[in-house]
Design a protein around this motif. Structure first.
Motif, PDB file in Angstrom:
ATOM      1  N   ARG A  31      57.636  -1.435  -5.503  1.00 28.14           N
ATOM      2  CA  ARG A  31      58.697  -0.446  -5.371  1.00 28.14           C
ATOM      3  C   ARG A  31      58.885   0.319  -6.670  1.00 28.14           C
ATOM      4  O   ARG A  31      58.686  -0.199  -7.760  1.00 28.14           O
ATOM      5  N   TYR A  38      59.603   5.048  -2.744  1.00 23.22           N
ATOM      6  CA  TYR A  38      58.531   6.042  -2.860  1.00 23.22           C
ATOM      7  C   TYR A  38      59.124   7.339  -3.382  1.00 23.22           C
ATOM      8  O   TYR A  38      60.186   7.763  -2.923  1.00 23.22           O
ATOM      9  N   ASP A  40      57.798  11.425  -4.758  1.00 29.59           N
ATOM     10  CA  ASP A  40      56.743  12.390  -5.055  1.00 29.59           C
ATOM     11  C   ASP A  40      57.383  13.758  -5.245  1.00 29.59           C
ATOM     12  O   ASP A  40      58.259  14.153  -4.462  1.00 29.59           O
TER      13      ASP A  40
END
Length: 140
Positions: A31, A38, A40
């Motif tokens: 994690r 997650y 991005d």
């Protein structure tokens, strides 16, 4: 005969110890944090000075607030340094969710280099966390 049995048992115990250590290594969490599982962020040039900045995040559980606190746009100056030319602060979060995605469009100057810093934000009943994440440098 007795030494063969002792050696065989020693080898067996050593193998069992090795395999038990390997299974505990695999249990380590991947994690991003206690709040983010997650994250991005990325920037994509669209041509003629226009580019988009996007973020996609997943939380470890449903959050009261999840998204971005701010998005900073950085523009390269003639001396090579970068200055903040725009900051987005509204409409970047969702409530009572475990995942969030946003896309903003910036109209810069064609041929100039830019990047963005996205301040990812998660809040639940026990606290909150911010993660600062930069996109790669792109040419608008």
């Amino acid at each position: 005969m007795r030494t063969k049995v002792t050696r065989l048992l020693s080898l067996l115990l050593a193998c069992m110890l090795l395999f038990s250590m390997l299974s505990s290594v695999g249990a380590v969490s991947n994690r991003a944090s206690d709040y983010f599982s997650y994250t991005d962020v990325w920037a994509t040039p669209q041509g003629n000075g226009k580019f988009i900045v996007e973020f996609d995040i997943n939380a470890t559980h449903t959050m009261q607030v999840l998204g971005a606190d701010k998005i900073y746009i950085w523009e390269q100056q003639s001396d090579g340094s970068y200055d903040n030319v725009r900051t987005y602060t509204s409409g970047l979060t969702d409530t009572n969710t475990a995942d969030a995605y946003r896309k903003i469009t910036y109209y810069g100057t064609s041929g100039v280099k830019y990047y963005a810093t996205v301040v990812l934000y998660a809040k639940d009943s026990s606290g909150s966390e911010k993660i600062y994440s930069d996109t790669r440098v792109i040419t608008a």
